[in-house]
Write an enzyme that holds these catalytic residues in place. Structure first.
Site, PDB file in Angstrom:
ATOM      1  N   GLU A 113       0.823  -1.229   0.000  1.00  0.00           N
ATOM      2  CA  GLU A 113       0.000   0.000   0.000  1.00  0.00           C
ATOM      3  C   GLU A 113       0.849   1.268   0.000  1.00  0.00           C
ATOM      4  O   GLU A 113       0.683   2.131   0.864  1.00  0.00           O
ATOM      5  CB  GLU A 113      -0.981  -0.045   1.189  1.00  0.00           C
ATOM      6  CG  GLU A 113      -1.857  -1.293   1.146  1.00  0.00           C
ATOM      7  CD  GLU A 113      -2.716  -1.512   2.397  1.00  0.00           C
ATOM      8  OE1 GLU A 113      -2.665  -0.681   3.320  1.00  0.00           O
ATOM      9  OE2 GLU A 113      -3.435  -2.531   2.440  1.00  0.00           O
ATOM     10  N   ASN A 143       2.138  -4.951  -3.357  1.00  0.00           N
ATOM     11  CA  ASN A 143       0.790  -5.396  -2.976  1.00  0.00           C
ATOM     12  C   ASN A 143      -0.075  -4.186  -2.618  1.00  0.00           C
ATOM     13  O   ASN A 143       0.374  -3.294  -1.897  1.00  0.00           O
ATOM     14  CB  ASN A 143       0.910  -6.322  -1.753  1.00  0.00           C
ATOM     15  CG  ASN A 143      -0.348  -7.100  -1.445  1.00  0.00           C
ATOM     16  OD1 ASN A 143      -0.882  -7.788  -2.324  1.00  0.00           O
ATOM     17  ND2 ASN A 143      -0.836  -7.015  -0.205  1.00  0.00           N
ATOM     18  N   HIS A 165     -10.113  -6.375  -2.384  1.00  0.00           N
ATOM     19  CA  HIS A 165     -11.176  -6.063  -1.416  1.00  0.00           C
ATOM     20  C   HIS A 165     -12.253  -5.292  -2.172  1.00  0.00           C
ATOM     21  O   HIS A 165     -12.124  -4.095  -2.417  1.00  0.00           O
ATOM     22  CB  HIS A 165     -10.640  -5.204  -0.266  1.00  0.00           C
ATOM     23  CG  HIS A 165      -9.651  -5.913   0.605  1.00  0.00           C
ATOM     24  ND1 HIS A 165     -10.032  -6.956   1.433  1.00  0.00           N
ATOM     25  CD2 HIS A 165      -8.326  -5.750   0.778  1.00  0.00           C
ATOM     26  CE1 HIS A 165      -8.956  -7.390   2.083  1.00  0.00           C
ATOM     27  NE2 HIS A 165      -7.909  -6.688   1.705  1.00  0.00           N
ATOM     28  N   GLU A 202      -5.876 -10.901  -1.287  1.00  0.00           N
ATOM     29  CA  GLU A 202      -6.723 -10.637  -0.105  1.00  0.00           C
ATOM     30  C   GLU A 202      -8.196 -10.519  -0.490  1.00  0.00           C
ATOM     31  O   GLU A 202      -8.904  -9.618  -0.020  1.00  0.00           O
ATOM     32  CB  GLU A 202      -6.290  -9.326   0.588  1.00  0.00           C
ATOM     33  CG  GLU A 202      -4.832  -9.255   0.961  1.00  0.00           C
ATOM     34  CD  GLU A 202      -4.457  -8.003   1.756  1.00  0.00           C
ATOM     35  OE1 GLU A 202      -5.355  -7.276   2.232  1.00  0.00           O
ATOM     36  OE2 GLU A 202      -3.243  -7.759   1.907  1.00  0.00           O
ATOM     37  N   ASP A 239     -11.995 -10.372  -0.780  1.00  0.00           N
ATOM     38  CA  ASP A 239     -13.307 -10.510  -0.140  1.00  0.00           C
ATOM     39  C   ASP A 239     -14.252  -9.521  -0.811  1.00  0.00           C
ATOM     40  O   ASP A 239     -13.815  -8.584  -1.475  1.00  0.00           O
ATOM     41  CB  ASP A 239     -13.277 -10.369   1.397  1.00  0.00           C
ATOM     42  CG  ASP A 239     -12.567  -9.138   1.917  1.00  0.00           C
ATOM     43  OD1 ASP A 239     -12.422  -8.149   1.162  1.00  0.00           O
ATOM     44  OD2 ASP A 239     -12.162  -9.146   3.091  1.00  0.00           O
TER      45      ASP A 239
HETATM   46  O1  9MR Z   1      -7.353  -8.307   8.475  1.00  0.00           O
HETATM   47  C1  9MR Z   1      -6.433  -7.495   9.158  1.00  0.00           C
HETATM   48  C2  9MR Z   1      -7.042  -7.029  10.470  1.00  0.00           C
HETATM   49  O2  9MR Z   1      -7.212  -8.111  11.363  1.00  0.00           O
HETATM   50  C3  9MR Z   1      -6.167  -5.944  11.093  1.00  0.00           C
HETATM   51  O3  9MR Z   1      -6.816  -5.421  12.242  1.00  0.00           O
HETATM   52  C4  9MR Z   1      -5.908  -4.860  10.072  1.00  0.00           C
HETATM   53  C5  9MR Z   1      -5.061  -3.748  10.652  1.00  0.00           C
HETATM   54  O4  9MR Z   1      -4.842  -2.753   9.723  1.00  0.00           O
HETATM   55  O5  9MR Z   1      -5.281  -5.414   8.938  1.00  0.00           O
HETATM   56  C6  9MR Z   1      -6.099  -6.305   8.272  1.00  0.00           C
HETATM   57  O6  9MR Z   1      -5.467  -6.786   7.099  1.00  0.00           O
HETATM   58  C7  9MR Z   1      -5.182  -5.822   6.091  1.00  0.00           C
HETATM   59  C8  9MR Z   1      -3.959  -6.294   5.350  1.00  0.00           C
HETATM   60  O7  9MR Z   1      -2.897  -6.554   6.245  1.00  0.00           O
HETATM   61  C9  9MR Z   1      -3.510  -5.309   4.296  1.00  0.00           C
HETATM   62  N1  9MR Z   1      -4.610  -4.973   3.406  1.00  0.00           N
HETATM   63  C10 9MR Z   1      -5.860  -4.594   4.028  1.00  0.00           C
HETATM   64  C11 9MR Z   1      -6.284  -5.661   5.042  1.00  0.00           C
HETATM   65  C12 9MR Z   1      -7.646  -5.346   5.626  1.00  0.00           C
HETATM   66  O8  9MR Z   1      -7.597  -4.154   6.363  1.00  0.00           O
END
Ligand code: 9MR
Length: 358
Positions: free
Chosen positions: A163, A204, A240, A269, A271
């Site tokens: 990101e 990513n 997402h 990732e 969903d």
């Molecule tokens: O799914 C993850 C969640 O449990 C955490 O609280 C969160 C913190 O920012 O991160 C989520 O995973 C993220 C991933 O690492 C990067 N892309 C976005 C995902 C969803 O927020």
């Protein structure tokens, strides 16, 4: 949106609706997703919640049965592996790697450089000026070499930077960009490659499914770095989506341009959320979106893995972040398959030959 053609197999969602009436046990006696994925020469992956893996036997069994790749949802992030400066804690990450080995699963490493989930000692040190640029660069180097080195030979794809652009394609403001300047990205890839030359190194991000300003910024970055001999080997598209936003345009075309640079691609990732409550029409649209991303992957020769960000609504991150939204995964909170599960299953079963929109 207008460029998205609903795959014929998903348009026949009557099958999917019937499927939801079938008890979970009988759905589970069919071929698991990973068996179908093997035949399609793609890894089917999921993010893994390590608390659920320890506490919930249904979750553990389903994770092992259905998937051929796993990603740590949180336990490989910097705040988890180095909570105190210089004191590493690999316990939970090692447990995931062990689980993967026991179940014949590949592991995606997530993630080395991010603006989020950094340890407090690091963010406060930068904020109060006690950690300056030279020291920060050394800290980043040590972190990457320690983590990639720890898992050397056991991670097949690393999300090296996560990101790093805003949606308009400009570099994202972060402690890395502000303190080190844009060269931190090339440095991160060089250090990761030195620590494990066998791992495939990925960029990513989210909102880069189709061709847009953000994905084009990644394309230009990858092209530039590869021309300089930096080992940027993969482009990870998080995936997402939300059904209220429409399906992104030209996903397969976007993946193809990265592959023309000689890179791998992956969905990392996936969903598909919706405004609650869920109903049959929303679930059908959701199924078509999952299938649309999967078909784009299967239409792309070097799209090597398709990972969902959790597979049951019981443990999804979505409702906690997007108020009033959820139901974003393949199985409901009781692990009952939704039409989206049937769509992914049917897409994998169709394999790399019968791809729509390719
Ligand atoms: O799914 C993850 C969640 O449990 C955490 O609280 C969160 C913190 O920012 O991160 C989520 O995973 C993220 C991933 O690492 C990067 N892309 C976005 C995902 C969803 O927020």
């Amino acid at each position: 949106m207008s460029r998205f053609r609903m795959p014929a197999a998903v348009a026949a969602l009557g099958a999917g609706l019937l499927f939801t009436c079938v008890p979970a046990a009988s759905a589970q006696s069919a071929a698991p997703l990973r068996a179908l994925a093997d035949r399609a020469h793609v890894r089917i992956g999921t993010a893994v919640d390590m608390t659920a893996l320890a506490d919930d036997s249904t979750y553990r069994a389903t994770t092992g049965r259905e998937f051929s790749s796993v990603t740590a949802e949180n336990v490989m992030k910097w705040e988890a592996v180095e909570p105190q400066r210089g004191a590493y804690d690999w316990t939970k990450a090692d447990a995931l790697v062990r689980f993967a080995r026991q179940h014949g699963q590949a592991v995606r490493g997530h993630t080395l450089v991010w603006h989020n989930q950094l340890p407090g000692w690091l963010t406060s040190g930068v904020a109060d000026g006690s950690i300056g640029a030279a020291e920060l660069r050394g800290i980043l180097r040590r972190h990457i070499i320690a983590e990639v080195g720890h898992f050397k030979g056991r991670i097949h794809q690393w999300d090296v930077v996560n990101e790093v652009f805003d949606d308009d394609g400009s570099p994202r403001d972060s402690i890395w960009l502000r303190t080190l300047g844009p060269s931190y990205i090339a440095d991160a890839f060089r250090w990761a490659h030195a620590a494990d030359p066998g791992a495939k190194l990925f960029l990513n991000d989210y909102n880069v499914e189709g061709v847009n300003a953000k994905s084009t910024a990644y394309y230009e970055l990858a092209r530039t770095l590869r021309a300089q001999g930096v080992a940027v080997q993969g482009f990870g598209v998080q995936g997402h989506l939300g059904i209220q936003y429409g399906f992104p345009g030209d996903v397969a075309g976007n993946l193809a341009r990265f592959e023309e640079l000689g890179m791998e691609t992956a969905f990392t990732e996936v969903d598909v959320r919706m405004v609650l409550p869920a109903d049959a029409a929303k679930r059908a649209t959701q199924a078509a979106y999952f299938r649309g991303l999967l078909d784009a992957c299967l239409a792309t020769r070097h799209c090597t893995s398709f990972t969902v960000w959790g597979y049951t609504d019981r443990y999804s991150w979505v409702p906690g972040v997007f108020t009033g939204q959820g139901a974003a995964t393949l199985l409901d909170e009781d692990f009952t398959p939704k039409p989206a599960y049937a769509a992914v299953r049917d897409g994998l079963a169709a394999g790399r030959r019968a791809v729509s929109g390719a």
